[in-house]
Design an enzyme around this catalytic site. Structure first.
Site, PDB file in Angstrom:
ATOM      1  CG  ASP A 142      45.906 -10.596  56.902  1.00 26.40           C
ATOM      2  OD1 ASP A 142      46.195 -10.529  55.691  1.00 26.40           O
ATOM      3  OD2 ASP A 142      45.260  -9.707  57.503  1.00 26.40           O
TER       4      ASP A 142
ATOM      5  CD  GLU B  33      49.962 -10.298  53.844  1.00 32.90           C
ATOM      6  OE1 GLU B  33      49.734  -9.595  52.846  1.00 32.90           O
ATOM      7  OE2 GLU B  33      49.729  -9.926  55.001  1.00 32.90           O
TER       8      GLU B  33
END
Length: 498
Positions: free
Chosen positions: A191, A231
């Site tokens: 993330d 991501e």
């Protein structure tokens, strides 16, 4: 990674717990999804940023279940979990200890301050060069021990950036990786990894140092039997470059390009992207975040004096796209986006994808384009149920992204599954997850406003799937064949029994 459709879901918002999510997948969604990305289920799952601000990143929140529950789900569905490599909660015991003891804390080097990145001070141009996902500088003034320090907070003051270059930082991340892979997780999502490495004098976003970190961390994950999904929201050419160096990337350009095509009938930008895009992608139309526009816009990290780098859409096309979303949502997305809500994302419009599209047939056409595009498709739980914008939740929390984060009861799931558009989408998911044609390359043509997409199996070349989508009105014809026979539908809603 299995070449089947994956679900993206919060355990508490679809099923109520990890066990509840498992039951939804094995019963109501049976056969539709080969895997599931469980959004953060760590302690606490309901913090300041819906779990993306972990206090304990190595523990399953007991209100949701245990690592044993994760492993049990992994026995039937490939499980993806988030590794939040950029930050931890300001309420974590490590940071609380640093707040109390300052440099005397054994955790002091775990956290980044302005001084640790710029020990000799920073010039105005150094700070202006830092790439930001939100307005302002990435620092929060916090007293650490007896000194007031500028602590690095890329996203919010509740999310304290960690120093991954230190021994303590590396140990912390390894402990998280051990916990997650030990729980049966085979796919890890890094993330916000683009912001994880801070390098003075640069944008501190997707720098060469970032790539080296990703490569090293991916090696550690692979030794534990896990693949890595990166991501990153960024300029499309950068995504192509990133894809060459990692296992998997998101295709974040696809959602705005599909919307543009369905809004205007203009499939040329989508065709160009289908021609040049990487294929080691996870394709999405919706996620727990908003609908990104930075991924199709001009490069925002161009240095002064350098020539501009245009995007897949022009500024006027992006403006029209954003206004189109606001119009089709009846203004709901405007209430949830930018300065209208507490999370000031510079690059996203907050809305469910179903409401952004505007009608059932166009919505199914968008999913058909996603499923035929090479890569592994993921469908967000609200999108799986063709959910609308949750204005009640938005009003209660004033968090823009909550408009797309509805809490479903079992009765609401069953009501949604009775709708023809949802039944048709489940049928599409099952077809995408089982038909061997989807291991083949994409053949694509654009004739006026008609987009034709075709894939032929590699292992079984007799297995073919083909779709003709009229972008101007969202109508679509789908046909497929295998050794078992041939099928055709002239209206995708027929798949749902309508």
């Amino acid at each position: 990674m299995r070449n089947q459709v994956q679900l993206i879901a919060y355990a508490d918002r679809l099923g109520g717990s990890i066990r509840g999510l498992r039951e939804v997948l094995r019963t109501r969604f049976a056969g539709a999804f080969g895997g599931v990305h469980i959004l953060p289920f760590y302690v606490p799952f309901d913090g300041a940023d819906a779990g993306f601000d972990p206090i304990d990143h190595t523990a399953v929140d007991p209100r949701l279940g245990t690592w044993g529950d994760v492993a049990d789900l992994a026995a039937t569905h490939e499980v993806m979990a988030d590794l939040i490599v950029n930050h931890v909660s300001s309420d974590s015991p490590q940071f609380l200890d640093v707040r109390e003891r300052g440099d005397a804390s054994p955790w002091a080097e775990l956290f980044l301050t302005m001084g640790s990145v710029f020990p000799d001070g920073a010039r105005e141009e150094d700070l202006a060069r830092i790439y930001r996902p939100r307005p302002g500088l990435p620092f929060t003034a916090i007293r650490l021990g007896d000194r007031l320090r500028y602590v690095w907070t890329t996203f919010t003051p509740q999310q304290i950036d960690i120093d991954i270059s230190t021994h303590t930082g590396r140990e912390y991340l390894e402990s998280v990786l051990d916990a997650v892979t030990g729980g049966g997780v085979k796919l890890v999502r890094l993330d916000a990894v683009g912001y994880a490495v801070k390098t003075p004098g640069t944008t501190s976003f997707m720098t060469p140092e970032t790539y080296r970190f990703i490569a090293g961390f991916a090696d550690q994950a692979r030794t534990r039997g896990a693949e890595v999904l990166v991501e990153v929201h960024s300029y499309y050419q950068r995504q192509i470059e990133i894809a060459e160096k990692v296992d998997l990337v998101y295709d974040f350009a696809l959602p705005p390009l599909v919307l543009h095509a369905l809004y205007t009938g203009d499939g040329a930008p989508l065709m160009e992207w289908l021609r040049i895009r990487p294929t080691n992608c996870v394709t999405v139309l919706d996620t727990h975040d908003g609908i990104g526009v930075i991924d199709v816009g001009a490069d925002q990290t161009v240095e002064p004096g350098d020539p501009p780098r245009p995007g897949l859409l022009t500024p006027d096309q992006i403006d029209a796209l954003v206004e189109g979303i606001h119009e089709r949502t009846g203004g709901a997305s405007r209430q949830a986006t930018g300065a209208a809500a507490s999370n000031l994302d510079l690059y996203q419009v907050n809305s469910t994808f179903y409401d952004a599209v505007g009608d059932d047939r166009r919505y199914l056409a968008a999913r058909l384009i996603q499923f035929l595009t090479p890569g592994v498709p993921q469908v967000y739980y609200v999108g799986a149920l063709a959910g609308g914008n949750d204005l009640d939740l938005l009003r209660r929390t004033s968090v823009g992204r909550d408009i797309n984060r509805h809490h479903y009861t079992v009765d609401e799931i069953d009501e949604a599954l009775a709708r023809p558009v949802v039944r048709a989408l489940m049928a599409l998911c099952r077809l995408r997850s089982t038909l061997p044609a989807f291991d083949g390359a994409l053949e694509v043509e654009l004739d006026g406003t008609t987009l034709t997409m075709r894939r032929r199996g590699v292992v079984d070349p007799t297995c073919v799937v083909e779709a003709a989508i009229t972008l101007a009105d969202g109508s679509a014809r789908l046909s497929w064949q295998s050794r078992e026979g041939e099928w055709r539908v002239d209206d995708l809603l027929e798949l749902g029994g309508a």
